[in-house]
Write an enzyme that holds these catalytic residues in place. Structure first.
Site, PDB file in Angstrom:
ATOM      1  CG  ASN A 160     -52.990 -24.733 -34.129  1.00  0.00           C
ATOM      2  OD1 ASN A 160     -53.752 -25.645 -33.855  1.00  0.00           O
ATOM      3  ND2 ASN A 160     -51.562 -24.858 -34.362  1.00  0.00           N
ATOM      4  CB  THR A 219     -49.848 -32.816 -31.266  1.00  0.00           C
ATOM      5  OG1 THR A 219     -50.340 -32.627 -29.985  1.00  0.00           O
ATOM      6  CG2 THR A 219     -51.264 -32.747 -32.138  1.00  0.00           C
ATOM      7  CE1 TYR A 239     -54.662 -26.197 -24.149  1.00  0.00           C
ATOM      8  CE2 TYR A 239     -56.116 -27.865 -23.200  1.00  0.00           C
ATOM      9  CZ  TYR A 239     -55.319 -27.321 -24.291  1.00  0.00           C
ATOM     10  OH  TYR A 239     -55.612 -27.929 -25.588  1.00  0.00           O
ATOM     11  CE  LYS A 263     -56.598 -24.375 -26.212  1.00  0.00           C
ATOM     12  NZ  LYS A 263     -56.308 -23.827 -27.728  1.00  0.00           N
ATOM     13  NE  ARG A 281     -44.121 -18.909 -29.264  1.00  0.00           N
ATOM     14  CZ  ARG A 281     -44.549 -19.302 -28.081  1.00  0.00           C
ATOM     15  NH1 ARG A 281     -44.129 -18.615 -26.943  1.00  0.00           N
ATOM     16  NH2 ARG A 281     -44.790 -20.355 -27.760  1.00  0.00           N
ATOM     17  CB  ILE A 297     -53.362 -29.282 -34.684  1.00  0.00           C
ATOM     18  CG1 ILE A 297     -54.004 -30.459 -34.001  1.00  0.00           C
ATOM     19  CG2 ILE A 297     -54.609 -28.696 -35.444  1.00  0.00           C
ATOM     20  CD1 ILE A 297     -54.756 -30.210 -32.788  1.00  0.00           C
ATOM     21  CG  ASP A 350     -45.197 -13.746 -28.714  1.00  0.00           C
ATOM     22  OD1 ASP A 350     -46.148 -14.252 -28.231  1.00  0.00           O
ATOM     23  OD2 ASP A 350     -44.037 -13.287 -27.871  1.00  0.00           O
ATOM     24  CB  VAL A 351     -50.348 -15.034 -30.616  1.00  0.00           C
ATOM     25  CG1 VAL A 351     -50.313 -15.953 -32.105  1.00  0.00           C
ATOM     26  CG2 VAL A 351     -50.131 -16.079 -29.561  1.00  0.00           C
TER      27      VAL A 351
END
Length: 257
Positions: A87, A187, A152, A156, A34, A14, A60-61
């Site tokens: 994202n 994806t 997850y 989210k 990354r 995405i 790296d977030v």
């Protein structure tokens, strides 16, 4: 000067589709992620369509220092950021009883806290740019529940909550904040899910993929380009009254009450 879009996790899936779409819209795109290789491939695709971008690898977030370094470089090369697309994410699966603290913290760190770090680092710039747009790529997992992905789903759901809270804080400004919530999308994340399902159930890869597509009432997987088109609309001038929304791109799998 071109409007500047900053996309995390821009190397594949995405993120790649969003970056290419925004570049076609005439934006300068900062490609953050990354791994350098996939980001460079996207940059080449953007250049081939006469667009402009920069590669911000080792981004790296979960690391505030890495975020600060990347943001500083992006602002120096592309000017104020007008559009942020959070994202970056991952979706490992495990039964809840086998979900260790390390997995839990890693998923929340990337999928939720990562968006917090990047948004906080860029918010002043977004406000200065004018008509700012923040789009968080969440998931239908942020609107409902799925088994075996508790971390997850929690992350989210948190990202949708962050979206709504920040949208209200910024409602009197010209910055909008929205979430896009794709269903199962074609994806690399889906490829990994198919491998896991096939390995654990003995089903073929085709059967595993069909089981995921079957969750969508349209009987298919969403494409990354469809998600990117939704982002394109949300960052356009036409969407200035749309804020605090979690828009499902899922063929009717999840509907608002």
């Amino acid at each position: 000067m071109k409007r500047h879009a900053f996309v995390t996790g821009a190397g594949t899936g995405i993120g790649r589709a969003v970056a290419l779409t925004l570049a076609r819209e005439g934006m300068f795109v900062s490609l953050a992620g990354r791994r350098a290789g996939p980001l460079r491939d996207v940059a080449k695709e953007i250049a081939a369509q006469n667009g402009e971008s920069i590669v911000l690898d080792s981004f790296d977030v979960t690391d505030p220092r890495a975020v600060e370094r990347g943001v500083t470089e992006a602002l120096a090369k592309g000017g104020e950021v007008a559009v942020l697309v959070n994202n970056a994410g991952e979706a490992p699966s495990a039964p809840f009883e086998k979900t260790g603290a390390d997995l839990w913290n890693r998923v929340l760190g990337v999928d939720l806290t990562g968006a917090f770090h990047v948004t906080q680092a860029l918010l002043h710039s977004i406000r200065r740019a004018g008509n700012g747009r923040i789009v968080n790529i969440a998931s239908t997992a942020g609107l409902t529940g799925y088994p075996y992905v508790s971390a997850y789903c929690a992350a989210k759901h948190g990202l949708v909550g962050l979206t709504r809270s920040l949208a209200l804080e910024l409602a009197r400004t010209d910055v909008t904040v929205n979430a896009v919530c794709p269903g199962f999308t074609e994806t690399p994340l889906i490829d990994a899910a198919v491998e896991t399902i096939a390995g654990k159930t003995g089903r073929s890869h085709e059967e595993a993929r069909a089981s995921l597509a079957g969750v969508n009432p349209q009987g298919r997987l969403v494409t990354a380009e469809e998600v990117a088109d939704t982002v394109r609309w949300l960052v356009s001038p036409a969407s200035k009254s749309i804020t605090g929304q979690a828009i499902a791109v899922a063929g009717g799998e999840v509907m608002g009450g």
